[in-house]
Structures are given as C-alpha cells and as structure tokens.
Design a protein around this motif. Structure first.
Motif, short mmCIF file in Angstrom:
data_model
loop_
_atom_site.label_atom_id
_atom_site.label_comp_id
_atom_site.label_asym_id
_atom_site.label_seq_id
_atom_site.Cartn_x
_atom_site.Cartn_y
_atom_site.Cartn_z
N LEU A 96 5.66 4.43 -3.85
CA LEU A 96 5.50 3.48 -2.61
C LEU A 96 4.37 3.66 -1.37
N ASP A 97 3.78 4.77 -1.79
CA ASP A 97 2.57 5.00 -0.85
C ASP A 97 1.30 4.33 -1.37
N VAL A 98 0.97 3.07 -1.05
CA VAL A 98 0.11 2.19 -1.37
C VAL A 98 -1.20 2.71 -0.90
N TYR B 166 6.64 10.57 4.65
CA TYR B 166 7.65 11.18 3.83
C TYR B 166 7.21 12.74 3.17
N ILE B 167 6.03 13.29 3.32
CA ILE B 167 5.81 14.59 3.33
C ILE B 167 6.43 15.40 4.09
N THR C 163 12.88 10.70 14.64
CA THR C 163 11.52 10.75 15.31
C THR C 163 10.70 11.53 14.84
N ASP C 164 10.93 12.70 13.94
CA ASP C 164 9.96 13.82 13.63
C ASP C 164 9.37 13.31 12.43
N VAL C 165 9.74 12.07 11.83
CA VAL C 165 9.04 11.71 10.41
C VAL C 165 8.65 10.31 10.53
N ASN C 166 8.61 9.74 11.68
CA ASN C 166 8.38 8.40 11.74
C ASN C 166 7.10 8.17 13.04
N ALA C 167 6.15 7.43 12.85
CA ALA C 167 5.25 7.26 13.93
C ALA C 167 4.51 6.04 13.45
N ASP C 168 3.93 5.40 14.54
CA ASP C 168 3.06 4.15 14.50
C ASP C 168 3.49 3.08 13.26
N GLY C 169 4.67 2.91 13.12
CA GLY C 169 5.29 1.96 12.16
C GLY C 169 5.21 2.58 10.70
N LYS C 170 5.08 3.73 10.72
CA LYS C 170 4.88 4.44 9.39
C LYS C 170 6.16 5.75 9.03
N ILE D 99 4.68 5.77 4.30
CA ILE D 99 5.13 4.33 3.78
C ILE D 99 5.17 3.66 4.90
N LEU D 100 4.68 2.46 4.80
CA LEU D 100 4.87 1.62 5.88
C LEU D 100 6.43 1.09 6.26
#
Length: 629
Positions: free
Chosen positions: A114-116, A160-161, A150-157, A122-123
């Motif tokens: 899914l990582d375009v 996944y790593i 919160t620790d794995v999401n930022a700026d709409g993304k 991923i968006l």
C-alpha cells in the motif's frame, strides 16, 4: 548482632540464587517443552486453570492474542464453527501449532503493497479505503482508533515501519508478562501442561496433545495461516492496539522556581520534633522504609519536611543517597488504623528538602515516606574488591578497622531515630529486624546493658561498636555475620552506601508540641500506593482512552518528578503498553523505555515515576499509552 541469635544459614541465604529445579539445571528445556510452557502461560492469562475450557469466540481470540497470534475474525471462524461448543487446552495447543506468529518481515511486506511512494508511510485515505472496502471490513470506529495512535501517525500518514516495531515489541512484552506469571506460580507447585506433566529427566518425550471432538481438524499439509492474504495480516496487526493517548511535558533545568519551598515566618518560635528513618532496597527491587504515627493535640499550622540524612562523607567516596528523591504522605487516622484519609504530601522543594505547610486539626496522622525508585535502584556493576573489617595486632588481639568503625558510626546515626545519641531497645529492634529478622527481648537487652556501655538504659555509640567487635570475636575474626549486617543496611563490599537512603523528618507546629513515633518498617506499597493514586487523581491531568471511557491515564508533574496512574473503571482487566522512547534526559523507576502493565478491573495502579537524568539540563517527558486488551 551478638545478643540476637544468628546462624550460618542466615548468611548463606543472602547469597542464594533464585530457585531452579534440578531438571532445569541439568537438562535444558526442549523445543517441545518451551512450546507447551508458552501455550500454558498464554492460557493461564485468561483462565485460572488449564482444565477450564474456552467457551466463546472472545475467549479464544483473547487467549490467542496473549500467545502473540492476534488472529483475524476469518481465522477465528475456522476454529469456532456454529457446531463448536467448547475447546480445551489441547485444542488451543493445536491451533497455536498451525497459526504461526506473524513475523516482522511478513508485516512489512503486507504494508509495503500500500506504500505508493515507497517512503515507509501509507496515506490515511488509502488506509481507510483498504480497511473498510476490501476483504474483512473494519468499522469506521476501528479505523479511527488506528489513525489516532499518536506514535505511528503524523501529517495524515500512517508510519507502518514504526508500527511494525511497536507491534513486535508488544508481542514480546505480552509473552514476557505471561511467562513471568507462570514462573511465579511454578515456585508454589509443579506444573501440568494440559495432558503433559513436568516430571523427572528420564520421562518419555512430551506426548502429542489429544484434541477434543469438537474442533475442526485439517490435514497437516493444510494451513490456516493466511500468509498470502495481506489484508488478513494487516487487519490482525492493526487490531493489536485498540487506542492510545500521549502526554508531553517539557521541564526546565533545575525545575520550576515558582513552587520553591519556604519556611513560615517566626518558625523559630514554633515547637519542634524530629525523627530519622531509612529507605532500603530489597533484592527484588522493592523498597521498604520506616512508617510513623504523629499526634497533633490541637488545631495548628504545621510545617513538615523530609530530606536525605547527611552522614560523614569520606573524600573520594560517592554519596549516591544524597541525590535520592524523598517525599512524605500525610494520612489522617479516622476511627481505626485501617481507615486512613489522604491529607497532603510534601510536593514543594528547596534543593534536597521536600516540604508542606498547612493547618492540621487535632488527631492521629500517619506519615508514610516515599521515594520514586528512579535513583534508588540496583547497581549494574558490582564491586569486586572487599574492604577489610577487622585486623589483629602483633599480640593477636582483634580490632575493628578505621574504615569499618566509620561505617558503624554512620549506621548508628541512621538507627538512632530520635537523634539523642543513644539507642533505645525500640530503636535497636528496628535494626535487628532489618539485619537478622529477629527482635531482642528485655532479658537480652539486660545482658547488653551489663556488658556494653549504656546510659539511661540505652546503648551508646561505643557500646554499639563493642557489640560488633564481640560478634567478630565470637566468629574468631570471620567477618561473615558483619557483612550480613552491612548488606542488609545497604552497603556494598567497598563500604559504600548504595542500596539505602537514610532520611530525616522535621516537624514544626505553631500551637502545640507534635509527637512522632516510628511504628513499622514496611514495603513502600499498600497504603502508600493508594495515597499516590489518590494524589495523582486529584492533582494530575487526565486523558481518557479514545473509545474506552473507562480507561483513564492520569499524569501528575512537579518540579522533580512525574508520576502516571492508570485507572480502570471497567469490569475486565486491561493491558496497557507504555512507550517512553521519545523522552529525553529521563529515567523511570522501571528501568525500561518500553513495557506493559496489567490493570485489574475496578482498580487504579501507579504506572511509572519519571525523573531527569541530569537536573541541570532540560528534560522532556513524552509517553504513549496504548490499550492492548
């Protein structure tokens, strides 16, 4: 000491290592045995006994989660059909054999599709479409819970790593937690692993578990792992963390000057009492200390302080106890000792002194000392060189070395609780209980008075020295019992005080003479844990887990430390994953940046205390609390 009996067994117990069965020492566990131990550990996290049955899909899902599997609903449905009434422990083991844990590589591969942009993210729009429109669909609330981590999401993304790292760490922590519980249980009784009983080294290989007739069985060649289904892997992984909240607190160097402790005006005219005590670090990391009763005869303004006790410091020797944080919780006794009400605690600070000023009504109060455990903790590097305690002169007469006498003088200062320069029987018995586990009775104390220097029925400093010399003579110069005493009092082989923190409590009252008496020496838990939880709930900031209004994280910060408490109002126990990796210049009492805690139903617990590593520098507390189950 000499007037309280000791044996060689007492000394040897100080050196004993955690118990191991002969089977473990001589015959390492086989791969099959490890598998069954992991199965049982996971099973007993959900059930009281391996003889209990799984009677619902939810129970199966929870047990598989604790085994690190985290299956999709599609996988659950393969093992729990409309015809299934129950599954036993052996059925559970068969499922675990077939459902292998998801590897980090497999997770990364699933996400990468899914990582375009091939940037490790991923968006949110793409993630939302994938999880709600294709394969095993998730609800809008479930997807929002993922996006709100919160620790794995930022700026709409969605990173996944980071998520894969968090997911694998949590799986390992869950397994570690369940195995630790199993190890504690193993000390009480021998284990039964389903149909498999731990026995002698000569036993036959572990039998293949016999499944119940209710389970749907497939051939060995057939797999239920869904490794080729990226949606299943993704769904399983993302449901690991149900929701999370984070706290960020930035603390300036040397703390906030606005809350500095100041003495009341005209305090020199107030009436004064003092008592000493000590925090002791146990082998298992638990901290115990003296606890006190205080009597206030009439309503009065009161000023209480606690600080580390300043002992004689040898040049070149460290004094680590002087940097240990101290606090005092004041609880009012209502009708009985069991009914204690938190009044206040010493949250203001002036350098090493922590204090409180306020009005107290007449009555009995309990003073419970506390330290966070961030700085009073086990040392990683043990001392190898052993100090000399005794020596003989040219005539063969035994003497205490100068260094040992200095250490004994410091110990005398610590155990002389009222600071009058003498040891009463009561004070001496606190020392005896700490070092030998026994009390000295009146008859033995009378013998002590007849043989050693005393004043007013109390032992002098010289008498205390002579008592230790007599003990060395009784052993013909063998210092083994003396070392038992020293280790119990927190000293290492170099006679450095590293596993104890002596303190002094000062009490001033404007209208009456306060009275204080040490009554216990107990673990810093129980009443103290309740008091800390109450103070944090009343003074701290609260954040509710999104979508789980019964799970609340409370965080209290003062100049010196930060304490977090987890409140579980639900009827089920929960497991919370804690991640401090993004904190800077911080140390916590658990010694781990990442760990998990289990909070019982309808309960609160102290999650962690955090302090700066270097108080002269800014420190940033950034912690993420994620609900696992």
């Amino acid at each position: 000491m000499a007037i309280s009996p000791r044996s060689d067994a007492t000394f040897s117990s100080q050196k004993s290592t955690p118990s191991e069965s002969p089977r473990t020492k001589k015959f390492p566990l086989t791969e099959e045995e490890i598998f069954y131990m992991n199965c049982r550990a996971a099973y007993l996290t959900v059930f009281k006994s391996s003889l209990e049955n799984i009677i619902s899909k939810d129970q199966l899902y929870l047990a598989l989660q604790h085994a690190g599997r985290n299956p999709s609903q599609k996988t659950i449905n393969k093992y729990w059909t409309p015809q299934t009434a129950k599954l036993n422990f052996d059925d559970f083991c068969i499922i675990l054999r077939k459902e292998k844990p998801t590897s980090k590589a497999e997770l990364l591969k699933s996400f990468k599709q899914l990582d375009v942009n091939d940037d490790g993210c991923i968006l949110h729009t793409d993630l939302y479409k994938f999880l709600t429109k294709r394969g095993e669909k998730m609800t809008r609330e479930e997807v929002n819970a993922i996006i709100n981590l919160t620790d794995v999401n930022a700026d709409g993304k969605f990173d996944y790593i980071k998520f894969c790292k968090l997911y694998m760490t949590t799986n390992e922590q869950c397994l570690k937690t369940t195995l630790e519980k199993l190890e504690v249980d193993s000390k009480m009784r021998r284990h039964q692993f389903g149909n498999h009983i731990e026995g002698s080294p000569e036993r036959d290989p572990s039998p293949v578990p016999k499944p119940s007739p209710k389970i749907i069985r497939k051939t060995d060649q057939e797999t239920f792992s869904n490794k080729g289904d990226t949606r299943s892997s993704l769904l399983s992984a993302t449901r690991k963390f149900k929701t999370s909240v984070s706290f960020t607190i930035t603390m300036g160097a040397n703390g906030n000057r606005n809350s500095k402790l100041t003495e009341p005006n005209l305090i020199k005219d107030w009436q004064y009492m003092q008592s000493k005590g000590c925090f002791f670090l146990e082998e298992d990391g638990e901290i115990i200390s003296h606890q006190y009763r205080m009597q206030i005869a009439q309503r009065s303004m009161v000023y209480l302080t606690i600080k580390p006790l300043n002992l004689s410091q040898v040049e070149g020797k460290p004094s680590p106890w002087l940097s240990v944080d101290t606090a005092l919780y004041i609880l009012k006794e209502n009708e009985s000792q069991a009914n204690l009400q938190l009044v206040c605690f010493t949250e203001l600070r002036n350098r090493e002194v922590f204090g409180w000023t306020g009005e107290l009504g007449p009555g009995i109060y309990w003073l419970i000392p506390s330290t966070t455990g961030c700085r009073l903790r086990k040392k990683i590097n043990p001392v190898t060189d052993e100090a000399q305690l005794v020596y003989r002169d040219e005539t063969g007469k035994l003497f205490l070395t100068k260094e040992f006498k200095s250490t004994l003088s410091d110990i005398f200062e610590v155990i002389d609780l009222d600071g009058n320069g003498l040891l009463s029987l009561e004070e001496y018995n606190f020392f005896e209980l700490r070092t030998s586990g026994e009390k000295c009775d009146e008859d033995a104390w009378a013998i002590c008075r007849d043989n050693f220097d005393t004043k007013r029925n109390e032992l002098t400093r010289q008498g205390f020295m002579d008592l230790n010399l007599m003990e060395a003579n009784d052993r013909e110069g063998d210092p083994c019992d003396l070392w038992v005493t020293l280790h119990s009092m927190g000293y290492n082989k170099a006679l450095e005080l590293t596993e104890a923190c002596p303190f002094v409590i000062d009490i001033y009252a404007e209208k009456c003479k306060p009275k204080i008496k040490a009554v216990h020496m107990e673990a810093c838990s129980g009443q103290l844990e309740k008091a800390i939880c109450k103070s944090v709930l009343s003074k701290g900031d609260a954040k509710v887990m999104d979508g789980y209004e019964n799970i609340i994280v409370h965080t209290y910060s003062c100049d010196t430390w930060i304490t977090s408490v987890i409140e579980n109002k639900s009827d089920e126990k929960v497991i919370i994953h804690i991640n401090n990796e993004l904190s800077k210049n911080c140390v916590n009492n658990r010694g781990l940046n990442i760990f998990a805690v289990e909070v019982g139903p309808k309960s609160t617990m102290v999650c962690q205390h955090v302090m700066p590593l270097n108080e002269r520098q800014e420190w940033i507390y950034y912690c993420i609390y994620s609900l696992i189950s």
